[in-house]
Design a protein around this motif. Structure first.
Motif, PDB file in Angstrom:
ATOM      1  N   ALA A   1       3.069 -10.472   3.668  1.00 55.23           N
ATOM      2  CA  ALA A   1       2.747 -10.061   5.052  1.00 55.23           C
ATOM      3  C   ALA A   1       3.284  -8.950   5.458  1.00 55.23           C
ATOM      4  CB  ALA A   1       3.236 -11.355   5.899  1.00 55.23           C
ATOM      5  N   PHE A   2       4.264  -8.661   4.784  1.00 54.78           N
ATOM      6  CA  PHE A   2       5.264  -7.178   5.114  1.00 54.78           C
ATOM      7  C   PHE A   2       5.085  -6.244   4.283  1.00 54.78           C
ATOM      8  CE2 PHE A   2       7.549 -11.088   6.650  1.00 54.78           C
ATOM      9  CZ  PHE A   2       7.152 -10.902   7.958  1.00 54.78           C
ATOM     10  N   GLY A   3       3.922  -6.065   3.458  1.00 55.96           N
ATOM     11  CA  GLY A   3       3.719  -5.001   2.756  1.00 55.96           C
ATOM     12  C   GLY A   3       3.086  -3.746   3.622  1.00 55.96           C
ATOM     13  N   PHE A   4       2.989  -2.711   2.846  1.00 56.79           N
ATOM     14  CA  PHE A   4       2.414  -1.512   3.346  1.00 56.79           C
ATOM     15  C   PHE A   4       1.126  -1.632   3.851  1.00 56.79           C
ATOM     16  CE2 PHE A   4       0.323   2.459   3.561  1.00 56.79           C
ATOM     17  CZ  PHE A   4       1.115   3.165   4.474  1.00 56.79           C
ATOM     18  N   GLY A   5       0.155  -2.248   2.740  1.00 52.03           N
ATOM     19  CA  GLY A   5      -1.274  -2.437   3.257  1.00 52.03           C
ATOM     20  C   GLY A   5      -1.726  -2.925   4.488  1.00 52.03           C
ATOM     21  N   ARG A   6      -0.803  -4.231   4.607  1.00 58.06           N
ATOM     22  CA  ARG A   6      -1.122  -5.036   5.781  1.00 58.06           C
ATOM     23  C   ARG A   6      -0.655  -4.520   6.974  1.00 58.06           C
ATOM     24  NH1 ARG A   6      -0.611 -11.117   3.366  1.00 58.06           N
ATOM     25  NH2 ARG A   6      -1.344 -10.761   1.240  1.00 58.06           N
TER      26      ARG A   6
ATOM     27  N   CYS B   1      -4.544  -2.596  -0.879  1.00 61.63           N
ATOM     28  CA  CYS B   1      -4.428  -1.498  -1.973  1.00 61.63           C
ATOM     29  C   CYS B   1      -5.236  -0.220  -1.630  1.00 61.63           C
ATOM     30  CB  CYS B   1      -4.620  -2.103  -3.248  1.00 61.63           C
ATOM     31  SG  CYS B   1      -3.819  -3.445  -3.870  1.00 61.63           S
ATOM     32  N   ASN B   2      -6.549  -0.293  -1.097  1.00 55.49           N
ATOM     33  CA  ASN B   2      -7.166   0.815  -0.805  1.00 55.49           C
ATOM     34  C   ASN B   2      -6.561   1.610   0.508  1.00 55.49           C
ATOM     35  OD1 ASN B   2      -8.238  -1.751   0.656  1.00 55.49           O
ATOM     36  ND2 ASN B   2      -9.117  -0.086   1.935  1.00 55.49           N
ATOM     37  N   SER B   3      -5.427   1.265   1.119  1.00 55.43           N
ATOM     38  CA  SER B   3      -4.739   2.112   2.026  1.00 55.43           C
ATOM     39  C   SER B   3      -4.150   3.470   1.153  1.00 55.43           C
ATOM     40  CB  SER B   3      -3.673   1.286   2.715  1.00 55.43           C
ATOM     41  OG  SER B   3      -4.304   0.523   3.394  1.00 55.43           O
ATOM     42  N   CYS B   4      -3.801   3.064  -0.081  1.00 56.76           N
ATOM     43  CA  CYS B   4      -3.023   4.311  -0.735  1.00 56.76           C
ATOM     44  C   CYS B   4      -3.761   4.746  -2.097  1.00 56.76           C
ATOM     45  CB  CYS B   4      -1.645   3.269  -1.142  1.00 56.76           C
ATOM     46  SG  CYS B   4      -0.643   2.935  -0.217  1.00 56.76           S
ATOM     47  N   HIS B   5      -4.683   3.888  -2.521  1.00 53.83           N
ATOM     48  CA  HIS B   5      -5.358   4.633  -3.981  1.00 53.83           C
ATOM     49  C   HIS B   5      -7.058   4.554  -3.446  1.00 53.83           C
ATOM     50  CE1 HIS B   5      -2.174   3.650  -6.535  1.00 53.83           C
ATOM     51  NE2 HIS B   5      -2.010   2.341  -5.963  1.00 53.83           N
ATOM     52  N   SER B   6      -7.279   5.696  -3.803  1.00 52.78           N
ATOM     53  CA  SER B   6      -8.872   5.803  -3.854  1.00 52.78           C
ATOM     54  C   SER B   6      -9.636   5.241  -4.977  1.00 52.78           C
ATOM     55  CB  SER B   6      -9.272   7.541  -3.676  1.00 52.78           C
ATOM     56  OG  SER B   6      -8.717   8.109  -4.749  1.00 52.78           O
ATOM     57  N   GLN B   7     -10.838   5.443  -5.051  1.00 56.97           N
ATOM     58  CA  GLN B   7     -11.798   4.975  -6.219  1.00 56.97           C
ATOM     59  C   GLN B   7     -13.088   5.922  -6.069  1.00 56.97           C
ATOM     60  OE1 GLN B   7     -12.768   0.872  -6.923  1.00 56.97           O
ATOM     61  NE2 GLN B   7     -10.541   0.098  -6.351  1.00 56.97           N
ATOM     62  N   MET B   8     -12.427   7.280  -6.121  1.00 59.60           N
ATOM     63  CA  MET B   8     -13.643   8.093  -6.042  1.00 59.60           C
ATOM     64  C   MET B   8     -13.059   9.577  -6.871  1.00 59.60           C
ATOM     65  SD  MET B   8     -16.539   9.683  -5.412  1.00 59.60           S
ATOM     66  CE  MET B   8     -17.327   8.235  -4.754  1.00 59.60           C
ATOM     67  N   ILE B   9     -13.828   9.838  -7.869  1.00 63.23           N
ATOM     68  CA  ILE B   9     -13.189  11.108  -8.782  1.00 63.23           C
ATOM     69  C   ILE B   9     -14.252  12.234  -8.140  1.00 63.23           C
ATOM     70  CG2 ILE B   9     -12.790  12.034 -10.815  1.00 63.23           C
ATOM     71  CD1 ILE B   9     -11.935   9.335 -11.779  1.00 63.23           C
TER      72      ILE B   9
END
Length: 761
Positions: free
Chosen positions: A72-77, A574-582
């Protein structure tokens, strides 16, 4: 001429003002927390407990507190809660406060229905609170600025329709002939947001008794629709309504007329027509068709003209009144707000050009750019409106002009200390990513080299946020003291002449726009046409012309375990910090090649609902993560990222290792994908889902145990302890972490070719 007596309703304005201030403080506090987590990722462990003896903690007892928090207190949320609260709660409520105050006075009438006004207020606050609760629980869609799940999307739609009905009914009962420019912007806002929200949030619920849904669009199509919405959420929720407030409150505060009526006309129509096309500039060098990227760039550059036209109209309204700016804190806030609007709307088109975008995109430069607009334009306009309204509505003078000036300077320095360090961080990131050694190897191969380099700027950004928040706290003190000093006037008595009825047709010598200003229906229809043209000409070809998304035969649907892992990835943000596009750059292909050496192709994403390309790289891109590292590495990385990557600022996810994977909805997910979206699962595959999942999970666990003896020993001891206590032990194969590893190890593995051509750096 007959005069009519009635009263303006200040009660609804007060309610939205209080909501603005409360949610503003909450949004700023969430933003400060997110900023702190980026250089102090151990913050949750400090409060909840840890098994790491090198970290100071307020609690003893190991990891159980952190595990019980369930992320609940993780960066993504926290990040999702911050952006949604600032956009929809702080800016949204400030707009509604300014709207309900100015609308009644501009139209010389009370709102058509007090009941609908209050339904709007409570419906909006219910939406905001529900959003915060669901985001805290990990219930989200991952789509930027539209992370709300389907029940909240429906609630937003209903409340927005109620707000619009009340607005148009009030316009119909007005006692002035022509609509003032502020109301054009209010109407344009309502029309555009309704269209954007509905089309972007088309989704199919997994069931009508749960929260989970899947986007109606997949991959490239979903990306285009999302950034058509995402960019225009900035345009039509953070810009046009605030411009409407600018056109009302700046002249009122300065006691001067708007500089140019003709410039107002040009500003409004050119802005709403051009803005809607610019969304694809968020997707430069991605798998989006090149023609759409080019259109986005072209219209983004065009945006400078109408945006600066509006900025100049606002600033030049102060001609002859600049001496008042020295004395009046309201005007100080307005001047800086309009200036920040001009700066942000020059920088935005600059970032949309391919030359700048290839350096700036995915970096903190974009975060700095966004916050120049959010803190400067939106925040300072809201503060100015609040400081203007409270003394008037409470029939007194502001308790302390000195305190308001302190707020102004703390806020101004807060913006500077926030944006400038992030610009420098962004330049640093973008250039470091692209540096090669003479022998052709990457100079900064380790991703953490770039992270470490920008940590000082993250700390300066936190300082800027703290200054800005401190100023807002001073504002609250000032407002409470002002309200206590004065007396609130809920009903404001008014007496004005009735509006005589005239023919709706154009009169001789009447200009087209003057006629349009007294025919709200046609003004609204033209506004819809202006915003619908760009959206339809960009989106419809991408969705319906098959050649825009070439298929790749090797790309297969996700297995049931991978599909569940993907949903966990979304749950944790997780998509707040990681992209999935090269992107097709030499440095990105070399850095993220995994085993395959390929930049991203449109056909890779045809089963991705929603797309997960991301907009920021705090961590590395994951599109070629599959097979790049052992299963045990992922296990340990999720338990404690600093054990595998020294200096990492990624949060810990120990609950994923403790939680049993919920498989109760997996079959329904597969059936929805097959029956609704024509994903090629066979009936036999769906019926044997459990076996499929068990087999894949067994392979992963076997790998983890063979690669990491300490993990195997730990689980063996845990199993023995459970047996001793007579409790049931859940094997690793059944836990959430295995599903997430399955998803990560799948990414990019369908593409096998190794030799590719890339764009230069």
């Amino acid at each position: 001429m007959e005069t009519q007596k009635f009263s303006y309703d200040n009660g609804i304005v007060r309610a939205f003002l209080i909501a603005t201030v409360v949610f503003g403080l909450l949004g700023f506090l969430l933003g400060l927390t997110a900023a702190l987590l980026l250089f102090y990722p151990e913050l949750p462990e400090f409060f909840l407990g840890t098994d790491d003896p090198t970290i100071q903690s307020l609690r003893s007892g190991g990891m159980q507190g952190l595990i019980d928090s369930q992320g609940a207190f993780g960066f993504g949320r926290i990040r999702m809660m911050h952006t949604s609260t600032v956009i929809f709660a702080f800016v949204g409520n400030s707009f509604f406060a300014g709207f309900y105050y100015s609308m009644q006075r501009l139209l010389k009438t009370r709102m058509w229905s007090d009941t609908l006004s209050w339904v709007h207020f409570w419906g909006w606050q219910l939406m905001l609170v529900t959003t915060l609760i669901t985001f805290l629980m990990g219930i989200n869609t991952s789509k930027e600025y539209a992370e709300h799940e389907w029940p909240i999307d429906i609630l937003i739609t209903v409340v927005w329709l109620i707000f619009g009905f009340n607005m148009f009914a009030t316009v119909a009962t007005r006692r002035v002939r022509h609509l003032y420019v502020a109301i054009w912007f209010y109407i344009g806002t309502w029309v555009a947001v309704a269209m954007l929200h509905i089309f972007n949030n088309l989704e199919v619920p997994l069931s009508f008794t749960g929260w989970k849904s899947y986007s109606a669009y997949a991959g490239v199509k979903d990306a285009l629709v999302q950034w058509w919405y995402g960019h225009n959420a900035v345009a039509f929720f953070l810009t046009t309504p605030v411009l409407g407030m600018m056109y009302y409150f700046v002249p009122k505060a300065a006691d001067r007329p708007v500089f140019s009526y003709k410039l107002s006309i040009i500003h409004f129509w050119s802005l709403i027509f051009v803005y809607i096309w610019a969304g694809p500039h968020h997707l430069q060098y991605t798998s989006l068709p090149a023609w759409a990227q080019a259109v986005g760039t072209g219209f983004s550059i065009m945006l400078i003209a109408p945006s600066w036209g509006g900025m100049l109209n606002g600033l030049l309204t102060l001609r002859g009144a600049w001496d008042k700016v020295r004395e009046n804190p309201v005007l100080k806030f307005f001047v800086v707000a309009v200036t920040c609007y001009g700066m942000a709307t020059f920088e935005g088109p600059l970032l949309a050009t391919k030359t700048v975008n290839k350096v700036g995109h995915f970096t903190d430069w974009v975060i700095g750019h966004v916050h120049l607009g959010a803190l400067g334009w939106n925040g300072f306009m809201a503060f100015g409106v609040i400081y203007y309204l409270v003394p008037i509505m409470w029939r007194t003078k502001l308790w302390s002009v000195k305190l308001a000036n302190w707020h102004f300077w703390l806020g101004t320095f807060g913006i500077i200390f926030y944006a400038v360090p992030l610009y420098i961080a962004g330049f640093t990131q973008g250039l470091m990513w692209k540096q090669f050694n003479p022998d052709g190897t990457l100079m900064y191969k380790n991703w953490l080299d770039t992270v470490t380099a920008i940590l000082p700027f993250f700390k300066l950004r936190f300082l800027g946020g703290f200054l800005y928040f401190s100023g807002a706290v001073l504002m609250v003190v000032n407002l409470i003291a002002t309200a206590r000093k004065g007396s609130f006037q809920k009903e404001v008595p008014v007496e004005v002449p009735a509006l005589a009825k005239i023919n709706k047709g154009r009169k001789e010598g009447e200009t087209f726009h003057l006629w349009l200003e007294r025919t709200p229906l046609y003004l609204s229809i033209l506004s819809f046409v202006a915003v619908a043209i760009g959206g339809s000409l960009e989106i419809l070809p991408t969705i319906f012309v098959k050649d825009n998304v070439p298929t790749i035969s090797a790309v297969k649907p996700y297995s049931p375990l991978e599909l569940e892992g993907r949903d966990l990835y979304i749950r944790e943000g997780c998509n707040s910090c990681h992209s999935q596009m090269i992107r097709p750059f030499r440095d990105e292909v070399v850095r993220f090649n995994g085993k395959n050496g390929q930049y991203s192709k449109a056909g890779e994403y045809i089963y991705d609902r929603p797309f997960l390309w991301g907009s920021k790289r705090t961590g590395p891109d994951l599109q070629r993560e599959g097979g790049a590292r052992p299963d045990s590495w992922h296990f340990k990385h999720m338990y404690n990222p600093r054990s595998t990557s020294a200096g990492s600022i990624m949060p810990r996810f120990p609950w994923l290792i403790e939680n049993t994977l919920d498989r109760s909805k997996t079959k329904a997910k597969l059936e929805l994908m097959k029956n609704t979206y024509d994903v090629p699962y066979t009936k036999a595959q769906i019926d044997s889902m459990d076996t499929w999942m068990n087999n894949q999970a067994s392979v992963i666990v076997k790998n983890v145990f063979s690669e990491a003896a300490d993990v195997k020993t730990s689980f063996a001891e845990a199993k023995a302890n459970k047996a001793k206590d007579g409790e049931q032990f859940v094997p690793l194969e059944k836990r959430e972490i295995v599903a997430l590893i399955a998803y990560l190890q799948r990414l990019g593995t369908d593409i096998k070719t190794t030799e590719v051509k890339t764009a230069s750096n």
